[in-house]
Write a protein that holds these residues in place. Structure first.
Motif, short mmCIF file in Angstrom:
data_model
loop_
_atom_site.label_atom_id
_atom_site.label_comp_id
_atom_site.label_asym_id
_atom_site.label_seq_id
_atom_site.Cartn_x
_atom_site.Cartn_y
_atom_site.Cartn_z
N ASP A 114 0.85 -1.19 0.00
CA ASP A 114 0.00 0.00 0.00
C ASP A 114 0.89 1.24 0.00
O ASP A 114 2.00 1.20 0.55
N PRO A 115 0.42 2.35 -0.56
CA PRO A 115 1.25 3.57 -0.64
C PRO A 115 1.84 4.01 0.70
O PRO A 115 2.98 4.46 0.74
N ALA A 116 1.09 3.90 1.79
CA ALA A 116 1.58 4.34 3.09
C ALA A 116 2.78 3.52 3.56
O ALA A 116 3.58 3.99 4.37
N TYR A 117 2.91 2.30 3.07
CA TYR A 117 4.05 1.44 3.44
C TYR A 117 5.13 1.47 2.37
O TYR A 117 6.32 1.44 2.69
N ALA A 118 4.74 1.56 1.11
CA ALA A 118 5.73 1.64 0.02
C ALA A 118 6.60 2.88 0.19
O ALA A 118 7.81 2.82 -0.04
N ILE A 119 6.01 4.00 0.61
CA ILE A 119 6.79 5.23 0.77
C ILE A 119 7.84 5.09 1.85
O ILE A 119 8.93 5.64 1.76
N ARG A 120 7.55 4.30 2.88
CA ARG A 120 8.54 4.06 3.94
C ARG A 120 9.76 3.36 3.37
O ARG A 120 10.90 3.68 3.71
N VAL A 121 9.50 2.39 2.50
CA VAL A 121 10.60 1.63 1.90
C VAL A 121 11.39 2.52 0.94
O VAL A 121 12.62 2.56 0.99
N THR A 122 10.69 3.27 0.08
CA THR A 122 11.42 4.10 -0.88
C THR A 122 12.15 5.25 -0.17
O THR A 122 13.25 5.62 -0.59
N ASP A 123 11.57 5.79 0.89
CA ASP A 123 12.30 6.80 1.68
C ASP A 123 13.60 6.21 2.23
O ASP A 123 14.64 6.87 2.24
N ALA A 124 13.55 4.96 2.69
CA ALA A 124 14.76 4.32 3.23
C ALA A 124 15.76 4.01 2.13
O ALA A 124 16.97 4.18 2.32
N LEU A 125 15.27 3.56 0.97
CA LEU A 125 16.18 3.28 -0.14
C LEU A 125 16.85 4.55 -0.64
O LEU A 125 18.01 4.53 -1.04
N ASP A 126 16.12 5.67 -0.62
CA ASP A 126 16.63 6.96 -1.10
C ASP A 126 17.23 7.80 0.01
O ASP A 126 17.46 8.99 -0.19
N PHE A 127 17.46 7.24 1.17
CA PHE A 127 17.75 7.99 2.38
C PHE A 127 18.67 9.19 2.18
O PHE A 127 19.72 9.11 1.58
N ALA A 128 18.19 10.29 2.70
CA ALA A 128 18.95 11.54 2.78
C ALA A 128 18.55 12.22 4.08
O ALA A 128 17.44 12.03 4.57
N THR A 129 19.44 13.00 4.65
CA THR A 129 19.08 13.69 5.88
C THR A 129 18.42 15.01 5.53
O THR A 129 18.73 15.59 4.50
N PRO A 130 17.51 15.49 6.32
CA PRO A 130 16.95 14.85 7.51
C PRO A 130 15.96 13.75 7.12
O PRO A 130 15.56 13.67 5.96
N PRO A 131 15.57 12.90 8.10
CA PRO A 131 14.60 11.85 7.80
C PRO A 131 13.27 12.43 7.31
O PRO A 131 12.91 13.55 7.66
N ALA A 132 12.56 11.66 6.52
CA ALA A 132 11.23 12.06 6.05
C ALA A 132 10.26 12.09 7.22
O ALA A 132 10.37 11.28 8.15
N VAL A 133 9.31 13.03 7.19
CA VAL A 133 8.24 13.10 8.19
C VAL A 133 6.94 13.18 7.41
O VAL A 133 6.72 14.15 6.64
N ARG A 134 6.07 12.16 7.55
CA ARG A 134 4.86 12.08 6.74
C ARG A 134 3.68 11.60 7.56
O ARG A 134 3.86 10.90 8.56
N ALA A 135 2.47 11.92 7.10
CA ALA A 135 1.23 11.44 7.73
C ALA A 135 0.43 10.67 6.69
O ALA A 135 0.51 10.94 5.50
N HIS A 136 -0.35 9.70 7.17
CA HIS A 136 -1.19 8.90 6.28
C HIS A 136 -2.46 8.48 7.00
O HIS A 136 -2.60 8.66 8.21
N ASP A 137 -3.40 7.92 6.25
CA ASP A 137 -4.67 7.48 6.83
C ASP A 137 -4.73 5.97 7.06
O ASP A 137 -5.79 5.41 7.28
N GLY A 138 -3.61 5.32 6.97
CA GLY A 138 -3.55 3.87 7.10
C GLY A 138 -3.26 3.20 5.76
O GLY A 138 -2.78 2.09 5.72
N VAL A 139 -3.57 3.90 4.66
CA VAL A 139 -3.33 3.38 3.32
C VAL A 139 -2.62 4.42 2.46
O VAL A 139 -1.62 4.14 1.84
N ARG A 140 -3.15 5.63 2.43
CA ARG A 140 -2.64 6.70 1.56
C ARG A 140 -2.07 7.85 2.37
O ARG A 140 -2.54 8.14 3.47
N LEU A 141 -1.10 8.53 1.76
CA LEU A 141 -0.56 9.73 2.39
C LEU A 141 -1.62 10.82 2.45
O LEU A 141 -2.44 10.92 1.54
N VAL A 142 -1.57 11.62 3.49
CA VAL A 142 -2.50 12.76 3.61
C VAL A 142 -1.74 14.05 3.65
O VAL A 142 -0.57 14.09 3.89
#
Length: 142
Positions: A114-142
């Motif tokens: 699901d997008p809310a979990y895929a983004i966690r993986v791609t953020d980690a694969l693309d890691f740059a500082t500072p860490p990403a800070v995001r909100a979601h509804d359980g499935v999609r980013l908000v």
């Protein structure tokens, strides 16, 4: 206060192999693909909980290398800390909570999770500082 907001804290590991693929698990309870992790126990430190969850779900021992993101499920009040990790031992195997484990490249992650979990993986694969800070509804980013 009976209506006071309550939050829980979870941790997840984006374990990256030498080919740049991320480890995903397919959960038994809902069939969804996501990085291994879970809710911290009361009094448990972040890295201890991360290592425990990954070991329980995959059989692997991991070494975190960076905090890559902080994510909040706005519906459930779960705050997740996601760490990029390397494998430090163990044998990859599904467990009682895990129906399947697999290594996935970037394109496969987007197709499986699901997008809310895929983004966690791609953020980690693309890691740059500072860490990403995001909100979601359980499935999609908000």
């Amino acid at each position: 206060m009976a209506d006071a907001a309550r939050h829980s804290v979870s941790v997840a590991a984006v374990v990256v192999d030498d080919a740049g693929r991320a480890l995903l698990i397919r959960r038994r309870d809902n069939g969804h693909w996501e990085p291994p992790g879970g809710i911290l126990e009361l009094g448990e430190e972040f890295i201890d909980g991360l290592r425990r969850e990954v070991s329980e779900e995959t059989g692997l021992n991991v070494e975190p290398t960076a905090l890559t993101g902080v994510y909040k499920n706005m519906r459930q009040g779960i705050i997740a800390l996601v760490f990029r990790c390397t494998q430090a031992g163990g044998t990859l195997t599904p467990a009682s909570e895990t129906a399947e484990v697999r290594w996935a490249d970037r394109g496969e992650v987007a197709d499986l999770a699901d997008p809310a979990y895929a983004i966690r993986v791609t953020d980690a694969l693309d890691f740059a500082t500072p860490p990403a800070v995001r909100a979601h509804d359980g499935v999609r980013l908000v």
